[in-house]
Write an enzyme that holds these catalytic residues in place. Structure first.
Site, PDB file in Angstrom:
ATOM      1  CE  LYS A 164      50.702  12.871  49.548  1.00 18.48           C
ATOM      2  NZ  LYS A 164      50.364  14.312  49.430  1.00 18.48           N
TER       3      LYS A 164
HETATM    4  P1  NAD Z   1      60.361  18.748  47.909  1.00 16.82           P
HETATM    5  O1  NAD Z   1      60.869  17.368  47.748  1.00 16.82           O
HETATM    6  O2  NAD Z   1      60.308  19.626  46.719  1.00 16.82           O
HETATM    7  O3  NAD Z   1      61.222  19.508  49.034  1.00 16.82           O
HETATM    8  C1  NAD Z   1      61.387  18.995  50.319  1.00 16.82           C
HETATM    9  C2  NAD Z   1      62.304  19.934  51.085  1.00 16.82           C
HETATM   10  O4  NAD Z   1      62.330  19.531  52.455  1.00 16.82           O
HETATM   11  C3  NAD Z   1      63.743  19.918  50.594  1.00 16.82           C
HETATM   12  O5  NAD Z   1      64.250  21.239  50.604  1.00 16.82           O
HETATM   13  C4  NAD Z   1      64.429  19.076  51.638  1.00 16.82           C
HETATM   14  O6  NAD Z   1      65.835  19.342  51.748  1.00 16.82           O
HETATM   15  C5  NAD Z   1      63.677  19.502  52.870  1.00 16.82           C
HETATM   16  N1  NAD Z   1      63.832  18.602  53.996  1.00 16.82           N
HETATM   17  C6  NAD Z   1      63.786  17.258  53.996  1.00 16.82           C
HETATM   18  N2  NAD Z   1      64.012  16.784  55.228  1.00 16.82           N
HETATM   19  C7  NAD Z   1      64.198  17.872  56.023  1.00 16.82           C
HETATM   20  C8  NAD Z   1      64.476  18.043  57.392  1.00 16.82           C
HETATM   21  N3  NAD Z   1      64.609  16.991  58.203  1.00 16.82           N
HETATM   22  N4  NAD Z   1      64.598  19.311  57.875  1.00 16.82           N
HETATM   23  C9  NAD Z   1      64.457  20.380  57.051  1.00 16.82           C
HETATM   24  N5  NAD Z   1      64.199  20.267  55.748  1.00 16.82           N
HETATM   25  C10 NAD Z   1      64.073  19.029  55.243  1.00 16.82           C
HETATM   26  O7  NAD Z   1      58.926  18.598  48.580  1.00 16.82           O
HETATM   27  P2  NAD Z   1      57.675  19.585  48.447  1.00 16.82           P
HETATM   28  O8  NAD Z   1      56.890  19.175  47.264  1.00 16.82           O
HETATM   29  O9  NAD Z   1      58.123  20.987  48.578  1.00 16.82           O
HETATM   30  O10 NAD Z   1      56.814  19.149  49.725  1.00 16.82           O
HETATM   31  C11 NAD Z   1      57.097  19.692  51.012  1.00 16.82           C
HETATM   32  C12 NAD Z   1      55.907  19.476  51.920  1.00 16.82           C
HETATM   33  O11 NAD Z   1      54.767  20.126  51.343  1.00 16.82           O
HETATM   34  C13 NAD Z   1      55.482  18.011  52.120  1.00 16.82           C
HETATM   35  O12 NAD Z   1      54.986  17.849  53.430  1.00 16.82           O
HETATM   36  C14 NAD Z   1      54.370  17.841  51.113  1.00 16.82           C
HETATM   37  O13 NAD Z   1      53.491  16.791  51.480  1.00 16.82           O
HETATM   38  C15 NAD Z   1      53.703  19.196  51.200  1.00 16.82           C
HETATM   39  N6  NAD Z   1      52.898  19.548  50.028  1.00 16.82           N
HETATM   40  C16 NAD Z   1      53.445  19.599  48.777  1.00 16.82           C
HETATM   41  C17 NAD Z   1      52.664  19.961  47.701  1.00 16.82           C
HETATM   42  C18 NAD Z   1      53.214  20.116  46.316  1.00 16.82           C
HETATM   43  O14 NAD Z   1      52.484  20.606  45.431  1.00 16.82           O
HETATM   44  N7  NAD Z   1      54.474  19.756  46.040  1.00 16.82           N
HETATM   45  C19 NAD Z   1      51.296  20.251  47.886  1.00 16.82           C
HETATM   46  C20 NAD Z   1      50.762  20.199  49.179  1.00 16.82           C
HETATM   47  C21 NAD Z   1      51.594  19.851  50.243  1.00 16.82           C
END
Ligand code: NAD
Length: 411
Positions: A104
């Site tokens: 990571k």
């Molecule tokens: P992103 O940056 O696209 O979106 C993040 C979202 O979370 C946004 O809508 C933001 O406004 C919201 N957010 C931030 N702080 C917040 C809060 N305090 N309360 C409510 N909402 C809040 O990120 P993502 O890629 O969608 O990742 C989201 C989660 O999924 C993370 O934990 C990430 O590690 C996990 N994840 C992502 C992927 C991927 O392919 N992008 C894969 C596996 C896991």
């Protein structure tokens, strides 16, 4: 998540290690990260001043294949969080059986305060700091919170300046420069498949289920759209601006269009505005946390009304909350399986890059469905035969596979 993230990751790993009777030496070996890089990222800001940021890359384990894991740009990013997330990646790639290890990375920064130019310079500077330890056969980053396909494009471009054309050095790229069809939707789609697999095992289906999604970025917005397409009703969504609840159903497409125009859901009128904790306690059948880690604490867990939790986010449930859910009979589909759709399609993207042969989207989605189904069968049977929660079953499967590879390769 930051402060407790590593303790939480170690907690589940330690339990799995005890169940598998691995012993102290192997437990320490598997837990210890292979390499940790911390690099200064100094850039010229738009106003002429100098901005200094700190970037991290933690490579946890590569016994099953090259290191693999996302890049997070967030003000809470620190060594501990990145190390915890790297460890989760090791177990995750093993759970779904893709031939990668776990890593990571991240930069401590607030992207809402950076211009596009600053974000690009920061990304390129970060590559300057880590290019020697990454590569198509070494370590392959991908998007995570507050990074996206554009960031991956800059990352790839900067890397090529050092090592020549190597699209497989990073996944989640735009399709125009070697990204895979279906990658943007993959994590949300994987959450859908994971949930459908559990419902099928329980003799149920998604039709008519009420779903709340916390986080409306890549994972959350795709999950909301795809769950709705499969007949569920989205009764609550949330992002950094708060929660929006509507028992009659929120139009996921309208919410996605709104975010496209306004960056966040601030001002969205498709549901009543509520605070974050109220959103998590909204009456529903399925809760999909898809934002930060550590949001489902013990107290919040007592108020959650969903009977199924699909962990789109990494580490959303604290160990104390996990115990509450287990006692209350709430099914938790754990992060290391539920959100593995992203790394699975990243694997497909990487294989397409190495072969320079590109797949149609239907093939990507079909292969993802197959991977998620096979992994679920293993988790479900392990959970039944060993009388474990789905989370502990996933850890036992994931840690067990990494142990097997480690043992075969020797010290
Ligand atoms: P992103 O940056 O696209 O979106 C993040 C979202 O979370 C946004 O809508 C933001 O406004 C919201 N957010 C931030 N702080 C917040 C809060 N305090 N309360 C409510 N909402 C809040 O990120 P993502 O890629 O969608 O990742 C989201 C989660 O999924 C993370 O934990 C990430 O590690 C996990 N994840 C992502 C992927 C991927 O392919 N992008 C894969 C596996 C896991």
């Amino acid at each position: 998540m930051s402060s407790d993230a590593l303790a939480n990751a170690n907690h589940y790993f330690q339990k799995a290690s005890s169940i598998l009777e691995l012993g102290d030496d192997v437990t320490i070996q598997l837990r210890t990260p292979h390499r940790e890089v911390k690099t200064e990222c100094t850039i010229r800001m738009d106003d002429g001043s100098i901005g200094t940021f700190v970037g991290f890359r933690v490579q946890h384990d590569n016994s099953r294949g090259p290191f693999k894991g996302g890049l997070r740009y967030h003000f809470e990013v620190d060594e501990q969080e990145v190390t915890a997330l790297a460890q989760l990646m090791t177990w995750k790639t093993a759970v779904v059986g893709v031939p990668f290890g776990g890593a990571k990375g991240g930069i401590t920064c607030d992207t809402s305060k950076l211009s596009e130019g600053e974000l690009q310079r920061l990304t390129r500077r970060f590559v300057d700091g880590i290019y020697e330890v990454i590569g198509e056969k070494t370590d392959i980053p991908a998007p995570d919170m507050y990074t996206n396909a554009q960031v991956m494009a800059w990352f790839f471009d900067q890397y090529t300046k050092y090592r020549g054309y190597a699209p497989g050095v990073v996944t989640g790229k735009p399709v125009a420069i070697g990204g895979s069809l279906g990658r943007a939707a993959a994590t949300g789609r994987g959450c859908l498949f994971a949930c459908e697999n559990l419902l099928e095992a329980l003799g149920d289906s998604l039709e008519g289920k009420r779903v709340v999604v916390q986080g409306f970025g890549n994972v959350g917005s795709w999950a909301a759209r795809l769950f709705a397409e499969r007949g569920a009703t989205i009764v609550g969504i949330a992002d950094i601006s708060g929660g929006y609840v509507n028992p009659a159903g929120i139009d996921a497409e309208a919410a996605i269009a709104y975010v496209g125009a306004h960056r966040t859901l601030e001002g969205f009128t498709g549901g009543d505005h509520v605070d974050g904790d109220t959103l998590l306690a909204t009456d529903c059948d399925i809760l999909v946390p898809a934002a930060l880690g550590g949001v489902l604490t013990k107290d919040v867990a007592e108020s959650v009304r969903a009977t199924i939790i699909v962990e789109g986010a990494n580490g959303p449930t604290t160990p104390e909350a996990d115990e509450v859910f287990e006692r209350r009979g709430v099914h938790v589909i754990p992060d290391i399986y539920a959100n593995a759709g992203g790394v699975t399609v990243s694997y497909f993207e990487w294989t397409q890059n190495l072969q320079n042969f590109y797949w149609e989207e239907e093939r990507v989605n079909d292969e993802l469905r197959r991977v998620m189904k096979n992994a679920f069968k293993e988790l479900w049977s392990t959970s039944r035969s060993r009388e474990l929660s789905l989370r502990m079953a996933a850890y036992v499967v994931g840690v067990g596979r990494v142990y097997e590879a480690t043992k075969l390769r020797g010290v």
